[in-house]
Motif scaffolding. Structure first.
Motif, PDB file in Angstrom:
ATOM      1  N   ILE A 278     -11.890 -31.023  22.831  1.00  0.00           N
ATOM      2  CA  ILE A 278     -11.116 -30.614  21.657  1.00  0.00           C
ATOM      3  C   ILE A 278      -9.890 -29.817  22.099  1.00  0.00           C
ATOM      4  O   ILE A 278      -9.996 -28.855  22.868  1.00  0.00           O
ATOM      5  N   HIS A 279      -8.724 -30.267  21.666  1.00  0.00           N
ATOM      6  CA  HIS A 279      -7.483 -29.525  21.850  1.00  0.00           C
ATOM      7  C   HIS A 279      -6.979 -29.154  20.457  1.00  0.00           C
ATOM      8  O   HIS A 279      -7.606 -29.487  19.460  1.00  0.00           O
ATOM      9  N   ASP A 280      -5.847 -28.481  20.398  1.00  0.00           N
ATOM     10  CA  ASP A 280      -5.289 -28.161  19.088  1.00  0.00           C
ATOM     11  C   ASP A 280      -3.770 -28.227  19.149  1.00  0.00           C
ATOM     12  O   ASP A 280      -3.138 -27.489  19.898  1.00  0.00           O
TER      13      ASP A 280
ATOM     14  N   ILE B 129       2.184 -26.105  21.667  1.00  0.00           N
ATOM     15  CA  ILE B 129       1.147 -25.319  22.330  1.00  0.00           C
ATOM     16  C   ILE B 129      -0.223 -25.914  22.028  1.00  0.00           C
ATOM     17  O   ILE B 129      -0.446 -26.419  20.933  1.00  0.00           O
ATOM     18  N   CYS B 130      -1.123 -25.852  23.005  1.00  0.00           N
ATOM     19  CA  CYS B 130      -2.515 -26.192  22.728  1.00  0.00           C
ATOM     20  C   CYS B 130      -3.199 -24.904  22.294  1.00  0.00           C
ATOM     21  O   CYS B 130      -3.178 -23.912  23.012  1.00  0.00           O
ATOM     22  N   ALA B 131      -3.786 -24.908  21.101  1.00  0.00           N
ATOM     23  CA  ALA B 131      -4.356 -23.685  20.540  1.00  0.00           C
ATOM     24  C   ALA B 131      -5.883 -23.710  20.525  1.00  0.00           C
ATOM     25  O   ALA B 131      -6.510 -23.059  19.716  1.00  0.00           O
ATOM     26  N   GLU B 132      -6.467 -24.506  21.423  1.00  0.00           N
ATOM     27  CA  GLU B 132      -7.928 -24.532  21.507  1.00  0.00           C
ATOM     28  C   GLU B 132      -8.285 -24.426  22.984  1.00  0.00           C
ATOM     29  O   GLU B 132      -7.815 -25.240  23.789  1.00  0.00           O
ATOM     30  N   LEU B 133      -9.106 -23.437  23.339  1.00  0.00           N
ATOM     31  CA  LEU B 133      -9.484 -23.261  24.739  1.00  0.00           C
ATOM     32  C   LEU B 133     -10.155 -24.547  25.226  1.00  0.00           C
ATOM     33  O   LEU B 133     -11.209 -24.928  24.733  1.00  0.00           O
ATOM     34  N   CYS B 134      -9.473 -25.245  26.178  1.00  0.00           N
ATOM     35  CA  CYS B 134      -9.940 -26.591  26.519  1.00  0.00           C
ATOM     36  C   CYS B 134     -10.218 -26.752  28.002  1.00  0.00           C
ATOM     37  O   CYS B 134     -10.459 -27.858  28.474  1.00  0.00           O
ATOM     38  N   GLY B 135     -10.194 -25.662  28.743  1.00  0.00           N
ATOM     39  CA  GLY B 135     -10.480 -25.752  30.171  1.00  0.00           C
ATOM     40  C   GLY B 135      -9.503 -24.934  30.988  1.00  0.00           C
ATOM     41  O   GLY B 135      -8.682 -24.190  30.452  1.00  0.00           O
TER      42      GLY B 135
ATOM     43  N   GLY C 138      -6.797 -25.501  32.563  1.00  0.00           N
ATOM     44  CA  GLY C 138      -5.345 -25.612  32.402  1.00  0.00           C
ATOM     45  C   GLY C 138      -4.866 -25.389  30.983  1.00  0.00           C
ATOM     46  O   GLY C 138      -3.713 -25.671  30.663  1.00  0.00           O
ATOM     47  N   HIS C 139      -5.735 -24.858  30.125  1.00  0.00           N
ATOM     48  CA  HIS C 139      -5.385 -24.657  28.706  1.00  0.00           C
ATOM     49  C   HIS C 139      -4.044 -23.937  28.541  1.00  0.00           C
ATOM     50  O   HIS C 139      -3.197 -24.343  27.751  1.00  0.00           O
ATOM     51  N   ALA C 140      -3.866 -22.858  29.317  1.00  0.00           N
ATOM     52  CA  ALA C 140      -2.669 -22.030  29.137  1.00  0.00           C
ATOM     53  C   ALA C 140      -1.385 -22.764  29.501  1.00  0.00           C
ATOM     54  O   ALA C 140      -0.307 -22.384  29.048  1.00  0.00           O
ATOM     55  N   VAL C 141      -1.481 -23.811  30.326  1.00  0.00           N
ATOM     56  CA  VAL C 141      -0.254 -24.523  30.726  1.00  0.00           C
ATOM     57  C   VAL C 141      -0.075 -25.805  29.918  1.00  0.00           C
ATOM     58  O   VAL C 141       0.823 -26.586  30.181  1.00  0.00           O
ATOM     59  N   MET C 142      -0.926 -26.001  28.909  1.00  0.00           N
ATOM     60  CA  MET C 142      -0.815 -27.215  28.095  1.00  0.00           C
ATOM     61  C   MET C 142       0.280 -26.994  27.057  1.00  0.00           C
ATOM     62  O   MET C 142       0.036 -26.904  25.863  1.00  0.00           O
ATOM     63  N   ARG C 143       1.496 -26.872  27.554  1.00  0.00           N
ATOM     64  CA  ARG C 143       2.641 -26.552  26.705  1.00  0.00           C
ATOM     65  C   ARG C 143       3.768 -27.523  26.963  1.00  0.00           C
ATOM     66  O   ARG C 143       4.048 -27.858  28.106  1.00  0.00           O
TER      67      ARG C 143
HETATM   68 CU1  CUA Z   1      -5.807 -28.332  25.432  1.00  0.00          CU
HETATM   69 CU2  CUA Z   1      -6.150 -25.984  25.270  1.00  0.00          CU
END
Ligand code: CUA
Length: 353
Positions: free
Chosen positions: A180-182, A215-221, A223-228
């Motif tokens: 799940i991403h956001d 921005i990805c607003a769901e903790l997804c692993g 690399g979540h913070a760089v999913m921009r």
């Molecule tokens: Cu994809 Cu956080």
């Protein structure tokens, strides 16, 4: 009533008026501060106006509730504190007050129902489907977004950058390939989960040209913070030419419009910038200092083109020393066109050797 009771009731009326005056002033100050603070980024979509108005209305109604409760508590702690010698003095027990209980139940109930109804109307308004919407399919995966458009013939192609034309409604269909991403563009104020196996949707109408973070607003692993990535709101004409250009490149043509016949080969440094490599990687030649991924200056030194290409299209094949897991998007082999990939590889080999 004896004189002591009369004095006591006059005093308590005085206290009540004092309390209300302090509460009123504090509420007005609180509302003023709440409305003055610039809470949100640029209003990039028409939905942002509605959302920001809802926010302001919530501030106006909720700040006095909080402030009044706090004022009553603090005022009573101060005004009715126990003074020396009063240890055994206690007021008469209170056995409920029906009128007060009705008031303090009715006011919050009316407030809640009114604000819920208002929010519901606002939500229906911003989610309304509009005619002539541009359809964009958004696909999330660890750890990148790809935006799919259709060319004139209806063939779909992907882009690592989100482009939308100003003033035209956009309908996003949001999907995920793994977890799940956001999908969230704060400037648009709308966000929706990308859920594996489910199509979710989001509608906005861009209204202000500019570049805004996606921005990805769901903790997804890891690399979540760089999913921009970046959302570009541009004029319709600029959007049309971008779309033609991307479609032509996806179809295997050159980077330039078809009427120029092929056009120049893509430039590696431009591909490096456009694909956002510098967000995570240090590369002296491009002036980037991202520290999320390995430094390219160090890790590509002395490596051949085959190694560099493999590292881009299959980043988990070999993990650089000091990095425990691959968080680089695995789809650059798809989103970069062969000519772009080739130019990027040649560029990186050249500047790191
Ligand atoms: Cu994809 Cu956080």
């Amino acid at each position: 009533m004896d004189s002591e009771e009369i004095n006591a009731s006059a005093e308590s009326r005085h206290h009540f008026r004092e309390l209300m005056a302090i509460g009123l002033i504090a509420s007005l100050v609180g509302i003023g501060l709440g409305l003055l603070i610039d809470w949100f980024p640029t209003q990039g979509s028409t939905q942002a106006e509605t959302v920001d108005t809802v926010w302001d209305v919530l501030i106006i109604f909720s700040v006095p509730v909080f402030v009044l409760v706090m004022v009553v508590v603090l005022y009573c702690v101060w005004r009715y504190r126990m003074k020396p010698g009063e240890e055994l003095k206690d007021g008469p027990p209170i056995h409920g007050n029906t009128r007060l209980e009705i008031i303090w139940t009715a006011i919050p109930a009316i407030l809640l129902v009114a604000l819920c109804s208002y929010s519901y109307v606002a939500l229906t308004d911003i989610e309304e489907a509009k005619a002539d919407a541009l359809n964009v399919r958004v696909v999330g995966e660890q750890f990148t977004w790809t935006f799919y458009y259709k060319d004139a013939s209806g063939k779909e192609f992907g882009s690592p950058q989100l482009y939308v034309p100003r003033d035209r409604p956009v309908h996003f269909t949001v999907q995920s390939l793994d977890v799940i991403h956001d999908f969230w563009v704060p400037a648009f104020r709308m966000k929706i989960d990308a859920v594996p196996g489910v199509d979710t949707e989001l509608r906005i109408t861009p209204k202000t040209n500019g570049e805004y973070p996606v921005i990805c607003a769901e903790l997804c692993g890891l690399g979540h913070a760089v999913m921009r990535q970046t959302a570009h709101v541009v004029d319709q004409a600029e959007f049309d030419s971008w779309l033609r250009d991307r479609a032509a490149r996806a179809a295997g043509g050159g980077g330039a419009p078809a009427e120029e016949g092929g056009g120049p080969a893509p430039e590696g440094k431009a591909v490096f910038t456009e694909a956002g490599c510098g967000g995570c990687h240090e590369l002296a030649d491009a002036g980037t200092s991202g520290g999320t991924g390995p430094s390219l200056d160090e890790n590509l030194a002395g490596k051949d083109e085959a190694f560099i290409e493999k590292s881009i299209v299959d980043p988990s094949a070999q993990i650089a020393e000091g990095f425990s897991d691959n968080i680089m998007p695995p789809n650059f082999g798809d989103t970069l066109q062969p000519a772009e990939l080739d130019a990027l590889v040649k560029y990186l080999a050249e500047v790191t050797k």
